[in-house]
Write a protein that holds these residues in place. Structure first.
Motif, mmCIF file in Angstrom:
data_model
loop_
_atom_site.group_PDB
_atom_site.id
_atom_site.type_symbol
_atom_site.label_atom_id
_atom_site.label_comp_id
_atom_site.label_asym_id
_atom_site.label_seq_id
_atom_site.Cartn_x
_atom_site.Cartn_y
_atom_site.Cartn_z
ATOM 1 N N ASP A 80 0.803 -1.224 0.000
ATOM 2 C CA ASP A 80 0.000 0.000 0.000
ATOM 3 C C ASP A 80 0.833 1.270 0.000
ATOM 4 O OD1 ASP A 80 -2.382 -1.377 -0.095
ATOM 5 O OD2 ASP A 80 -2.626 -1.419 2.093
ATOM 6 N N ASP A 81 2.034 1.237 0.561
ATOM 7 C CA ASP A 81 2.853 2.449 0.628
ATOM 8 C C ASP A 81 3.591 2.738 -0.683
ATOM 9 O OD1 ASP A 81 4.499 0.204 1.016
ATOM 10 O OD2 ASP A 81 5.964 1.371 2.153
ATOM 11 N N VAL A 82 3.542 1.830 -1.634
ATOM 12 C CA VAL A 82 4.204 2.042 -2.932
ATOM 13 C C VAL A 82 3.268 2.816 -3.841
ATOM 14 C CG1 VAL A 82 5.146 0.919 -4.985
ATOM 15 C CG2 VAL A 82 5.641 -0.012 -2.711
ATOM 16 N N LYS A 83 3.704 3.984 -4.261
ATOM 17 C CA LYS A 83 2.887 4.873 -5.099
ATOM 18 C C LYS A 83 3.320 4.872 -6.563
ATOM 19 C CE LYS A 83 0.931 6.256 -1.299
ATOM 20 N NZ LYS A 83 -0.022 5.320 -0.774
ATOM 21 N N VAL A 84 4.586 4.511 -6.805
ATOM 22 C CA VAL A 84 5.149 4.521 -8.163
ATOM 23 C C VAL A 84 5.962 3.244 -8.356
ATOM 24 C CG1 VAL A 84 6.711 5.721 -9.752
ATOM 25 C CG2 VAL A 84 5.267 7.046 -8.205
ATOM 26 N N VAL A 85 5.796 2.617 -9.531
ATOM 27 C CA VAL A 85 6.607 1.452 -9.895
ATOM 28 C C VAL A 85 7.285 1.717 -11.234
ATOM 29 C CG1 VAL A 85 5.188 -0.203 -8.618
ATOM 30 C CG2 VAL A 85 4.660 0.275 -11.019
ATOM 31 N N ARG A 86 8.356 0.969 -11.484
ATOM 32 C CA ARG A 86 9.045 0.999 -12.776
ATOM 33 C C ARG A 86 8.905 -0.367 -13.414
ATOM 34 N NH1 ARG A 86 13.470 1.460 -10.052
ATOM 35 N NH2 ARG A 86 14.668 0.151 -11.471
ATOM 36 N N VAL A 87 8.827 -0.375 -14.728
ATOM 37 C CA VAL A 87 8.797 -1.629 -15.473
ATOM 38 C C VAL A 87 10.027 -1.640 -16.368
ATOM 39 C CG1 VAL A 87 7.465 -3.085 -17.039
ATOM 40 C CG2 VAL A 87 6.273 -1.580 -15.436
ATOM 41 N N ARG A 88 10.742 -2.758 -16.350
ATOM 42 C CA ARG A 88 11.931 -2.901 -17.187
ATOM 43 C C ARG A 88 11.877 -4.254 -17.887
ATOM 44 N NH1 ARG A 88 17.068 -4.206 -13.211
ATOM 45 N NH2 ARG A 88 16.222 -6.133 -12.330
ATOM 46 N N ALA A 89 12.547 -4.344 -19.021
ATOM 47 C CA ALA A 89 12.567 -5.584 -19.799
ATOM 48 C C ALA A 89 13.997 -6.105 -19.892
ATOM 49 C CB ALA A 89 12.006 -5.352 -21.194
ATOM 50 N N ARG A 90 14.102 -7.377 -20.221
ATOM 51 C CA ARG A 90 15.403 -8.030 -20.368
ATOM 52 C C ARG A 90 15.412 -8.810 -21.671
ATOM 53 N NH1 ARG A 90 17.881 -13.097 -17.030
ATOM 54 N NH2 ARG A 90 16.824 -14.240 -18.670
ATOM 55 N N ASP A 91 16.586 -8.884 -22.300
ATOM 56 C CA ASP A 91 16.715 -9.794 -23.438
ATOM 57 C C ASP A 91 17.768 -10.835 -23.122
ATOM 58 O OD1 ASP A 91 19.309 -9.427 -25.049
ATOM 59 O OD2 ASP A 91 18.629 -7.356 -24.936
ATOM 60 N N SER A 92 17.751 -11.917 -23.875
ATOM 61 C CA SER A 92 18.546 -13.098 -23.552
ATOM 62 C C SER A 92 20.049 -12.918 -23.756
ATOM 63 C CB SER A 92 18.056 -14.287 -24.380
ATOM 64 O OG SER A 92 18.148 -13.996 -25.764
ATOM 65 N N ILE A 93 20.476 -11.857 -24.412
ATOM 66 C CA ILE A 93 21.911 -11.626 -24.605
ATOM 67 C C ILE A 93 22.416 -10.456 -23.769
ATOM 68 C CG2 ILE A 93 23.661 -10.850 -26.269
ATOM 69 C CD1 ILE A 93 22.555 -12.747 -28.243
#
Length: 123
Positions: free
Chosen positions: A96-109
């Motif tokens: 509940d205290d988290v107001k902002v999140v980040r999304v990140r991606a990964r590639d296999s190399i």
């Protein structure tokens, strides 16, 4: 015969060179929805120059403000002809205290390192 072998080798080198120099996976859009059961659904769009099973965007993560991984969406196969592509993840528990999140991606190399996306959660 020699010309055929040289042509084949040049094509092979160009394929591996293209794979090695493809950029990291980027998040180009992400949306979060609060579900009725007080969890979150994320719809995330990833762009990457997938080249096949050897080099493709293989996951994305939802990160908290302290870099804690809150959720991971594994991508089980390359999307060579579907770019960018969107995948969802449901039943994500966000404190509940988290107001902002980040999304990140990964590639296999390359791993992580591409464009991230920040989402302000509307509670």
């Amino acid at each position: 015969m020699k010309r055929t072998i040289v042509t084949f080798l040049l094509m092979l080198i160009s394929v591996f060179t293209a794979q090695a120099f493809a950029a990291e996976a980027d998040i180009v859009d992400a949306v979060a929805y609060k579900d009725r059961n007080n969890t979150w659904r994320f719809d995330v769009t990833v762009a990457h120059a997938d080249a096949g099973w050897e080099h493709y965007a293989d996951r994305w993560e939802v990160m908290g403000p302290d870099d804690t991984v809150l959720a991971t969406r594994v991508i089980y196969h390359p999307h060579v002809t579907e770019q960018p592509f969107t995948r969802s993840l449901e039943n994500v528990h966000i404190p509940d205290d988290v107001k902002v999140v980040r999304v990140r991606a990964r590639d296999s190399i390359h791993g992580y390192g591409g464009k991230e996306f920040e989402i302000e959660l509307r509670r």
